[in-house]
Design a protein around this motif. Structure first.
Motif, mmCIF file in Angstrom:
data_model
loop_
_atom_site.group_PDB
_atom_site.id
_atom_site.type_symbol
_atom_site.label_atom_id
_atom_site.label_comp_id
_atom_site.label_asym_id
_atom_site.label_seq_id
_atom_site.Cartn_x
_atom_site.Cartn_y
_atom_site.Cartn_z
ATOM 1 N N UNK A 33 99.358 -25.341 -0.221
ATOM 2 C CA UNK A 33 98.663 -25.986 -1.331
ATOM 3 C C UNK A 33 99.683 -26.283 -2.425
ATOM 4 N N UNK A 34 99.398 -27.300 -3.246
ATOM 5 C CA UNK A 34 100.389 -27.756 -4.212
ATOM 6 C C UNK A 34 100.426 -26.938 -5.491
ATOM 7 N N UNK A 35 99.297 -26.316 -5.859
ATOM 8 C CA UNK A 35 99.220 -25.572 -7.124
ATOM 9 C C UNK A 35 98.766 -24.147 -6.834
ATOM 10 N N UNK A 36 99.721 -23.309 -6.536
ATOM 11 C CA UNK A 36 99.414 -21.945 -6.099
ATOM 12 C C UNK A 36 98.986 -21.048 -7.247
ATOM 13 N N UNK A 37 99.420 -21.369 -8.464
ATOM 14 C CA UNK A 37 99.146 -20.485 -9.596
ATOM 15 C C UNK A 37 97.932 -20.935 -10.410
ATOM 16 N N UNK A 38 97.271 -22.008 -9.994
ATOM 17 C CA UNK A 38 96.090 -22.467 -10.713
ATOM 18 C C UNK A 38 94.899 -21.540 -10.487
ATOM 19 N N UNK A 39 93.887 -21.677 -11.339
ATOM 20 C CA UNK A 39 92.737 -20.770 -11.233
ATOM 21 C C UNK A 39 91.395 -21.489 -11.344
ATOM 22 N N UNK A 40 91.394 -22.814 -11.235
ATOM 23 C CA UNK A 40 90.163 -23.601 -11.294
ATOM 24 C C UNK A 40 89.772 -23.930 -9.862
ATOM 25 N N UNK A 41 88.807 -23.168 -9.292
ATOM 26 C CA UNK A 41 88.533 -23.272 -7.865
ATOM 27 C C UNK A 41 87.053 -23.126 -7.537
ATOM 28 N N UNK A 42 86.689 -23.703 -6.403
ATOM 29 C CA UNK A 42 85.351 -23.579 -5.842
ATOM 30 C C UNK A 42 85.483 -22.913 -4.477
ATOM 31 N N UNK A 43 84.693 -21.877 -4.229
ATOM 32 C CA UNK A 43 84.736 -21.134 -2.969
ATOM 33 C C UNK A 43 83.345 -21.079 -2.336
ATOM 34 N N UNK A 44 83.311 -21.075 -1.021
ATOM 35 C CA UNK A 44 82.115 -20.584 -0.357
ATOM 36 C C UNK A 44 82.000 -19.105 -0.720
ATOM 37 N N UNK A 45 80.819 -18.678 -1.055
ATOM 38 C CA UNK A 45 80.643 -17.325 -1.572
ATOM 39 C C UNK A 45 81.169 -16.261 -0.615
ATOM 40 N N UNK A 46 80.879 -16.399 0.664
ATOM 41 C CA UNK A 46 81.317 -15.405 1.647
ATOM 42 C C UNK A 46 82.836 -15.374 1.763
ATOM 43 N N UNK A 47 83.465 -16.541 1.644
ATOM 44 C CA UNK A 47 84.931 -16.613 1.710
ATOM 45 C C UNK A 47 85.544 -15.898 0.519
#
Length: 271
Positions: free
Chosen positions: A190-204
């Protein structure tokens, strides 16, 4: 708070541009949200009493067609952040805004673990409360996830029309240097490893967060590294990262040293 000034302070910039996966770059307009589902937004706070009302106002503006709940995890802020959160609860409803405070500053990873136990959505969005993560990008993140069924969608400052506003040269050098070093050692895809703005599947998210050992800024990096190791699919949306308008930055010499130590520990123990 003068709400009439909000459109002036935070004008709408078109979200169109490049949307990248770990393998390809796709150029298109913002992707439509085609499936109605519920999203839980985890928002850790510490001394964010001035920023919090603006964050909520922006979420309501850009997510009017999205079912979501905002879970505020406050670490005993001395500036009255919890009082502001309670006032927002009265205005928007306790089912829309949930306040789940903690006794003190216990770390970002544990804040997410704490908030996750109250999340009722199928997907979880992680974002900062200091206005560096603009909610206008969330619909594009949701649309991308729905179209390709990604396990994770992350904002990136380093692809397409993504970028940073409000940082001095020192902060930019530190951020890019940290990201390049992490890319070299960990090769996460991934290009931005230190970013923190993310969307996850809850189980993941629940699985990844239960295995993470890092604290501070390294935590987000470890999440993506472990996701890559497990073969989870990741999509990227270019974002404009804006430095905080109110309050003080929490990045100091101690955080920089901690990042370096954490990265080396991650490289030795996990890689």
């Amino acid at each position: 708070m003068c709400y009439g000034l909000l459109p002036t302070l935070f004008p709408f910039f078109p979200v169109s541009g490049s949307v990248s996966t770990v393998l390809t770059v796709i150029y298109r307009n913002p992707l439509p949200i085609t499936v109605m589902t519920k999203y839980s937004i985890l928002l850790p706070t510490y001394n964010e009493s001035e920023n919090l009302p603006i964050v909520v106002w922006l979420l309501e503006k850009y997510l009017r067609d999205v079912e979501y709940e905002l879970i505020i995890i406050d670490d005993a802020s001395p500036d009255g952040t919890q009082d502001v959160a309670k006032a927002l609860q009265k205005e928007y409803g306790a089912s829309k805004i949930l306040l789940k405070p903690r006794a003190g500053k216990l770390g970002l990873g544990t804040a997410y673990i704490h908030g996750l136990q109250f999340a009722t959505g199928d997907f979880v969005i992680l974002m900062d409360a200091d206005l560096s993560h603009h909610p206008k990008f969330i619909p594009t993140m949701i649309g991308l996830q729905q179209e390709y069924n990604y396990d994770i969608v992350t904002g990136t400052r380093y692809v397409g029309d993504g970028g940073v506003s409000g940082w001095d040269l020192r902060r930019k050098v530190i951020s890019k240097g940290a990201n390049y070093l992490a890319q070299f050692l960990l090769e996460p895809g991934v290009s931005d490893l230190t970013g923190s703005f993310r969307l996850y599947k809850k189980a993941v998210l629940a699985e990844l967060i239960s295995e993470c050992i890092s604290k501070g800024y390294v935590f987000q990096m470890e999440m993506m590294f472990r996701a890559s190791k497990k073969g989870y699919t990741v999509g990227e949306v270019p974002i404009s990262f804006v430095d905080r308008f109110f309050g003080e930055s929490k990045l100091g010499a101690q955080e920089i040293v901690g990042f370096a130590k954490g990265l080396l520990t991650l490289f030795v123990t996990v890689a």
